[in-house]
Design an enzyme around this catalytic site. Structure first.
Site, PDB file in Angstrom:
ATOM      1  N   ASP A 211       0.850  -1.183   0.000  1.00  0.00           N
ATOM      2  CA  ASP A 211       0.000   0.000   0.000  1.00  0.00           C
ATOM      3  C   ASP A 211       0.889   1.238   0.000  1.00  0.00           C
ATOM      4  OD1 ASP A 211      -2.057  -1.771   0.151  1.00  0.00           O
ATOM      5  OD2 ASP A 211      -2.800  -1.127   2.110  1.00  0.00           O
TER       6      ASP A 211
ATOM      7  N   ASP B 128     -15.879  -3.400  -0.977  1.00  0.00           N
ATOM      8  CA  ASP B 128     -15.375  -3.036   0.346  1.00  0.00           C
ATOM      9  C   ASP B 128     -16.555  -2.764   1.259  1.00  0.00           C
ATOM     10  OD1 ASP B 128     -12.823  -3.117  -0.803  1.00  0.00           O
ATOM     11  OD2 ASP B 128     -12.944  -1.008  -1.370  1.00  0.00           O
TER      12      ASP B 128
END
Length: 242
Positions: A8, A129
């Site tokens: 990330d 998500d």
């Protein structure tokens, strides 16, 4: 089952967030390409890369870091974060990315995703998500009134390669994967599911791998690797055995 080590990116650095909160970021390195090489050396054939800044900005913010990762890693790179136009998708495929993850645009412009899935066969992943079972967008800053199953079913028969399901409430917290919700989603749709959020150790890899024949394609892990709680080589070996 595929194990995807995660990289990330925030401000060009390798970080992990807690519950998707940009103010709760732990920095693990300032050389994303070097991290990609470490994962390659451990035997990984796939990476999951997220441009966190891009998720909030709606456009690529860590392009140089992503390009360095692609150049350093000989396997498949899956990329998400701020990819919301055909030009974005085309540009990343031309840069060597193997699969594109689309989240916010999948909810707000599903036709765009369907068009891209048809144009780039096997190359588009839809991110589902969830916060308390409802789909979250815009870097998880906004929660919709759409359930994860309803969202996923919009893309059945659309040519989407996979669904990436993340339980935001567990992401980066080492609470363990939400096995029940992940497997339930896989059973209710015809699209393979990638699990994400909360992996804390080898047990999560083992349990998920038991459901590979029910539609669990893979699992993404980040903090457990960076904190030394999960050995990547062992995780890859377990997933391969199952």
């Amino acid at each position: 089952m595929i194990v995807f080590p995660a990289i990330d990116l925030k401000g060009g650095e390798v970080v992990r967030l807690a519950e998707g909160d940009m103010d709760r970021a732990t920095v693990y390195g300032d050389d994303p390409a070097a991290q990609a090489r470490l994962f390659d050396a451990a035997g990984a054939g796939h990476l999951h890369v997220v441009d966190l800044d891009g998720s909030f900005a709606g456009s690529a913010q860590n392009r140089e870091a992503v390009e360095a990762i692609v150049a350093a890693f000989p396997g498949y790179v899956q990329l998400g974060g701020g990819i919301r136009t055909p030009a974005d998708v085309e540009g990343w495929f031309e840069a060597g990315v193997a699969r594109i993850v689309i989240g916010t645009a999948a909810l707000k412009d599903p036709q765009f995703v369907k068009d891209m899935a048809r144009e780039y066969e096997g190359g588009i992943v839809v991110a589902v998500d969830a916060r308390d079972g409802m789909v979250a967008t815009d870097g998880w800053a906004e929660v919709s009134d759409v359930s994860i199953v309803d969202m996923a079913r919009r893309f059945e028969d659309a040519g989407v390669a996979s669904l990436l399901f993340t339980d935001i409430g567990r992401d980066g917290l080492l609470k363990g994967v939400n096995i029940d919700a992940t497997v339930d989603l896989a059973r209710r749709v015809d699209i393979p599911v990638i699990a994400s959020g909360g992996v804390k150790g080898l047990d999560d890899i083992h349990v998920l791998s038991l459901y590979a024949n029910e539609g669990i394609e893979g699992v993404i892990t980040g903090r457990a690797l960076y904190d030394g709680r999960l050995d990547l080589a062992a995780a890859l070996a377990m997933a391969a055995r199952q």
